[in-house]
Scaffold this motif. Structure first.
Motif, PDB file in Angstrom:
ATOM      1  N   ARG A 137       0.137   5.228   0.881  1.00 49.79           N
ATOM      2  CA  ARG A 137      -0.884   6.137   1.422  1.00 49.79           C
ATOM      3  C   ARG A 137      -2.255   5.455   1.464  1.00 49.79           C
ATOM      4  O   ARG A 137      -3.257   6.008   1.022  1.00 49.79           O
ATOM      5  CB  ARG A 137      -0.963   7.423   0.616  1.00 49.79           C
ATOM      6  N   ASN A 138      -2.269   4.245   1.976  1.00 52.55           N
ATOM      7  CA  ASN A 138      -3.475   3.433   2.147  1.00 52.55           C
ATOM      8  C   ASN A 138      -4.141   3.018   0.850  1.00 52.55           C
ATOM      9  O   ASN A 138      -5.252   2.499   0.859  1.00 52.55           O
ATOM     10  CB  ASN A 138      -4.488   4.126   3.067  1.00 52.55           C
ATOM     11  N   GLN A 139      -3.502   3.231  -0.284  1.00 47.31           N
ATOM     12  CA  GLN A 139      -4.037   2.778  -1.568  1.00 47.31           C
ATOM     13  C   GLN A 139      -3.191   1.583  -2.011  1.00 47.31           C
ATOM     14  O   GLN A 139      -1.969   1.658  -2.066  1.00 47.31           O
ATOM     15  CB  GLN A 139      -3.977   3.888  -2.600  1.00 47.31           C
ATOM     16  N   PHE A 157       0.840  -1.191   0.000  1.00 45.64           N
ATOM     17  CA  PHE A 157       0.000   0.000   0.000  1.00 45.64           C
ATOM     18  C   PHE A 157       0.878   1.245   0.000  1.00 45.64           C
ATOM     19  O   PHE A 157       1.928   1.265   0.627  1.00 45.64           O
ATOM     20  CB  PHE A 157      -0.881   0.036   1.254  1.00 45.64           C
TER      21      PHE A 157
END
Length: 108
Positions: A30-32, A28
């Motif tokens: 930035r949480n993506q 991931f």
């Protein structure tokens, strides 16, 4: 009494805003999620678990496909190119450094 230690690798690691879930085999930024193939993840796993250590293409190849692999180590450069392309969609930071004439290292 002996100390009871597991020889299990860490389940997660973070390199700035890049986060690797080794047990879930996911990455991931930035949480993506950065979607990778099995081989791409295997390369990142090898390099990131040995951050700073230089691996030549042959070592990376045999670590992933074994000595009986049906290809050659030149395929590693193509996989690294694809990994860099996928990561560059999320960040301009380089995580895999080319050590010219030697191989690759994780610089996260």
């Amino acid at each position: 009494m002996r100390e009871n230690r597991k020889s299990k690798k860490n389940d997660t690691a973070s390199f700035g805003e890049l986060w690797i879930d080794y047990s879930g085999r996911r990455i991931f930024y930035r949480n993506q999620e950065v979607v990778l193939t099995k081989t791409e993840f295997d390369i990142i796993e090898l390099l990131s678990l040995n951050s700073g250590r230089v691996f030549d293409r042959e070592h990376i190849y045999t670590s992933i496909w074994g000595y009986d692999g049906l290809g050659d180590s030149s395929v590693i450069a193509e996989h690294v190119r694809r990994i860099r392309g996928k990561l560059s969609r999320h960040t301009d930071r380089e995580y895999i450094e080319t050590v010219w004439g030697v191989g690759y290292r994780w610089i996260g």
